[in-house]
Design a protein around this motif. Structure first.
Motif, PDB file in Angstrom:
ATOM      1  N   PHE A 144      -2.383  -5.885 -19.943  1.00  0.00           N
ATOM      2  CA  PHE A 144      -3.336  -5.343 -20.617  1.00  0.00           C
ATOM      3  C   PHE A 144      -3.517  -5.977 -22.044  1.00  0.00           C
ATOM      4  O   PHE A 144      -4.394  -6.468 -22.387  1.00  0.00           O
ATOM      5  CB  PHE A 144      -3.757  -3.855 -20.390  1.00  0.00           C
ATOM      6  N   GLU A 145      -2.392  -5.796 -22.898  1.00  0.00           N
ATOM      7  CA  GLU A 145      -2.218  -6.406 -24.185  1.00  0.00           C
ATOM      8  C   GLU A 145      -2.398  -7.803 -24.086  1.00  0.00           C
ATOM      9  O   GLU A 145      -3.157  -8.389 -25.026  1.00  0.00           O
ATOM     10  CB  GLU A 145      -1.061  -5.993 -24.628  1.00  0.00           C
ATOM     11  N   HIS A 153      -4.308  -9.739 -22.044  1.00  0.00           N
ATOM     12  CA  HIS A 153      -5.533 -10.042 -21.976  1.00  0.00           C
ATOM     13  C   HIS A 153      -6.375  -9.595 -23.176  1.00  0.00           C
ATOM     14  O   HIS A 153      -7.316 -10.544 -23.564  1.00  0.00           O
ATOM     15  CB  HIS A 153      -6.118  -8.891 -21.019  1.00  0.00           C
ATOM     16  N   GLU A 154      -6.083  -8.783 -24.128  1.00  0.00           N
ATOM     17  CA  GLU A 154      -6.686  -8.374 -25.324  1.00  0.00           C
ATOM     18  C   GLU A 154      -6.457  -9.622 -26.178  1.00  0.00           C
ATOM     19  O   GLU A 154      -7.181  -9.995 -26.930  1.00  0.00           O
ATOM     20  CB  GLU A 154      -6.372  -7.014 -25.840  1.00  0.00           C
ATOM     21  N   GLU A 176      -8.398 -12.476 -25.287  1.00  0.00           N
ATOM     22  CA  GLU A 176      -9.796 -12.027 -25.696  1.00  0.00           C
ATOM     23  C   GLU A 176     -10.438 -12.271 -26.922  1.00  0.00           C
ATOM     24  O   GLU A 176     -11.226 -12.672 -27.577  1.00  0.00           O
ATOM     25  CB  GLU A 176     -10.107 -10.529 -25.107  1.00  0.00           C
ATOM     26  N   ALA A 177      -9.252 -11.924 -28.093  1.00  0.00           N
ATOM     27  CA  ALA A 177      -9.446 -11.794 -29.289  1.00  0.00           C
ATOM     28  C   ALA A 177      -9.464 -13.579 -29.781  1.00  0.00           C
ATOM     29  O   ALA A 177     -10.142 -13.546 -30.857  1.00  0.00           O
ATOM     30  CB  ALA A 177      -8.351 -11.029 -30.152  1.00  0.00           C
ATOM     31  N   ILE A 217      -7.502 -14.307 -18.602  1.00  0.00           N
ATOM     32  CA  ILE A 217      -7.858 -12.679 -18.999  1.00  0.00           C
ATOM     33  C   ILE A 217      -7.923 -12.182 -17.791  1.00  0.00           C
ATOM     34  O   ILE A 217      -7.339 -10.968 -17.657  1.00  0.00           O
ATOM     35  CB  ILE A 217      -9.244 -12.856 -19.888  1.00  0.00           C
TER      36      ILE A 217
END
Length: 124
Positions: free
Chosen positions: A22-23, A25-26, A29-30, A47
């Motif tokens: 999950f991290e 993916h973040e 995304e950032a 992602i």
């Protein structure tokens, strides 16, 4: 590739390879603002793959399948080294995990021992 996109891949790989999907993916995304337009689908696919593996660790099988498959399909048109990662190895692993989930043979213990990897390629 833009320096920001490269940094996002390296930072995401650190999270992904530690099992913090999950991290990862973040982080990707950032970093989307620095991704070239022609690689946008690749990065959104990465992602989705990260989210799919996050769902796998939670045993949310239908969501995992949906995200892994969607992410895989987004990466298919790209070269095996697109985005500065070993995309061939990642796609092969995602395909195998999708098949194991679909067939009911997914082994969570084996997954924990041999997790998927996001492998940045060395800059030349």
């Amino acid at each position: 590739m833009e320096a920001g996109a490269r940094r996002a891949i390296i930072d995401a790989a650190r999270e992904f390879n530690a099992g913090r999907y999950f991290e990862a993916h973040e982080v990707i995304e950032a970093g989307l603002d620095s991704v070239p337009d022609d690689q946008w689908e690749l990065f959104t696919g990465l992602i989705q793959i990260a989210v799919g593996y996050h769902k796998t660790t939670q045993q949310l099988w239908s969501g995992a399948l949906r995200m892994l498959d969607s992410g895989l399909q987004k990466t298919v048109p790209f070269a095996t080294d697109a985005g500065g990662i070993n995309l061939a190895a990642l796609r092969e692993r995602v395909r195998a995990d999708i098949e194991a989930i679909r067939s009911g043979t997914f082994d969570a213990e084996a997954f924990a021992r041999q997790p998927p990897r996001l492998q940045p390629l060395v800059d030349e």
